[in-house]
Design a protein around this motif. Structure first.
Motif, PDB file in Angstrom:
ATOM      1  N   ARG A   1     -11.401  20.145  -4.909  1.00 30.82           N
ATOM      2  CA  ARG A   1     -11.802  19.607  -6.205  1.00 30.82           C
ATOM      3  C   ARG A   1     -13.296  19.843  -6.413  1.00 30.82           C
ATOM      4  NH1 ARG A   1      -9.632  13.636  -5.573  1.00 30.82           N
ATOM      5  NH2 ARG A   1     -10.341  14.074  -3.439  1.00 30.82           N
ATOM      6  N   GLU A   2     -13.640  20.432  -7.535  1.00 29.14           N
ATOM      7  CA  GLU A   2     -15.027  20.754  -7.839  1.00 29.14           C
ATOM      8  C   GLU A   2     -15.791  19.489  -8.215  1.00 29.14           C
ATOM      9  OE1 GLU A   2     -17.434  23.295 -11.249  1.00 29.14           O
ATOM     10  OE2 GLU A   2     -15.451  23.987 -10.591  1.00 29.14           O
ATOM     11  N   SER A   3     -16.945  19.281  -7.601  1.00 28.95           N
ATOM     12  CA  SER A   3     -17.766  18.107  -7.893  1.00 28.95           C
ATOM     13  C   SER A   3     -18.742  18.418  -9.027  1.00 28.95           C
ATOM     14  CB  SER A   3     -18.554  17.677  -6.653  1.00 28.95           C
ATOM     15  OG  SER A   3     -17.683  17.267  -5.621  1.00 28.95           O
TER      16      SER A   3
ATOM     17  N   TYR B   1     -13.669   8.648  -7.930  1.00 30.44           N
ATOM     18  CA  TYR B   1     -13.528   9.809  -7.062  1.00 30.44           C
ATOM     19  C   TYR B   1     -12.160   9.866  -6.392  1.00 30.44           C
ATOM     20  CZ  TYR B   1     -18.573  10.457  -7.466  1.00 30.44           C
ATOM     21  OH  TYR B   1     -19.845  10.682  -7.952  1.00 30.44           O
TER      22      TYR B   1
ATOM     23  N   THR C   1     -11.557  18.200 -11.247  1.00 29.70           N
ATOM     24  CA  THR C   1     -12.964  17.998 -10.923  1.00 29.70           C
ATOM     25  C   THR C   1     -13.193  16.518 -10.669  1.00 29.70           C
ATOM     26  OG1 THR C   1     -13.579  17.718 -13.252  1.00 29.70           O
ATOM     27  CG2 THR C   1     -13.704  19.951 -12.329  1.00 29.70           C
ATOM     28  N   ILE C   2     -14.233  16.201  -9.903  1.00 28.88           N
ATOM     29  CA  ILE C   2     -14.556  14.807  -9.621  1.00 28.88           C
ATOM     30  C   ILE C   2     -16.049  14.568  -9.822  1.00 28.88           C
ATOM     31  CG2 ILE C   2     -12.665  14.253  -8.061  1.00 28.88           C
ATOM     32  CD1 ILE C   2     -14.543  14.930  -5.713  1.00 28.88           C
ATOM     33  N   PRO C   3     -16.367  13.333 -10.294  1.00 19.73           N
ATOM     34  CA  PRO C   3     -15.436  12.245 -10.609  1.00 19.73           C
ATOM     35  C   PRO C   3     -14.873  12.367 -12.024  1.00 19.73           C
ATOM     36  CG  PRO C   3     -17.674  11.498 -10.972  1.00 19.73           C
ATOM     37  CD  PRO C   3     -17.787  12.911 -10.409  1.00 19.73           C
TER      38      PRO C   3
END
Length: 269
Positions: free
Chosen positions: A91-93, A251, A158-160
């Motif tokens: 997951r892309e931050s 998250y 993506t996160i959050p």
């Protein structure tokens, strides 16, 4: 993210680990990994077990939804299946620059961060309860992420996931109106796929400085107000931040009992 347009947030479940109302990423992973009892149909190239898998996953999410007084409609079956199968993807931050970290006895009290200009997919919700708004809002965003967009592609998580919340005039409780928002992956920032759902709006948020503090557990009206008041006490100059608009950043899976969250204060422009 300093404007009203920056409306975003995300939240958690009310159950304890292992309770019917608690679904975890590990649950979804194990369900996705179970072998299908049906073989592939050579005439279509598709597994005959797809429909059964969709039904199984949908039924599970519906049971979880009932624990939050949320109805999970049948048209969520395919997005749920796609999200489950892609759980192992990284997951892309959301990128940021750390400006300052305030610590005491080795504990991080809060951080000051700079977030850059970025595009977000946003949806406004106004249900009776916070948990209902974020669950229903996230399901709509799931459809957008899972191919229901002009590119026809799975966009990736993506996160959050963030939710903009407002307090009333006396700063004693949250208002019902919230906005749940999904950060578009970096590769899609220049030309974001357009959502099929007209309720989802692509917004560009300006560069923003935020003060943020981590907390764990469920996110509801009480816990969010508690964290807002706590961070306000820790800040040397809380008056430098917007006073009735805050962000809750999630998250972790929204229905996990011990979620990783942050409360964000937005510095005034």
């Amino acid at each position: 993210m300093q404007q009203e347009a920056v409306s975003c947030r995300m939240s958690g479940a009310a159950g304890e680990p292992g309770a019917p109302g608690a679904i975890t990423l590990e649950d979804l992973d194990s369900m996705a990994e179970e072998p299908s009892p049906d073989s592939a149909d050579p005439s279509t190239g598709c597994s005959q077990g797809d429909d059964a898998e969709q039904e199984r996953l949908l039924s599970y999410w519906q049971s979880v939804g009932r624990g939050h007084q949320v109805d999970v409609p049948g048209d969520m079956a395919e997005p749920i299946q796609q999200l489950t199968r892609n759980q192992h993807q990284e997951r892309e931050s959301i990128p940021f620059t750390l400006i300052h970290r305030k610590e005491k006895f080795g504990e991080v009290l809060y951080e000051k961060r700079q977030y850059g200009k970025a595009k977000w997919a946003c949806i406004k919700m106004q249900e009776e309860q916070y948990e209902q708004s974020i669950c229903l809002g996230f399901m709509k965003l799931m459809k957008y992420i899972c191919e229901q967009n002009s590119s026809g592609l799975y966009l990736g998580m993506t996160i959050p996931i963030v939710t903009l919340v407002h307090t009333n005039e006396t700063h004693s409780e949250l208002t019902r109106s919230v906005t749940v928002a999904y950060y578009l992956p970096e590769l899609l920032q220049e030309q974001p796929p357009q959502p099929y759902d007209s309720d989802i709006i692509i917004e560009e948020w300006p560069p923003t400085v935020v003060y943020t503090r981590s907390f764990r557990g469920v996110t509801n009206e009480d816990s969010i107000m508690r964290e807002i008041n706590f961070l306000a006490e820790l800040l040397e100059s809380p008056e430098l931040c917007l006073q009735n608009i805050f962000i809750v950043a999630g998250y972790t899976n929204p229905a996990a009992a011990n979620r990783h969250n942050e409360i964000w204060f937005l510095q005034r422009p």
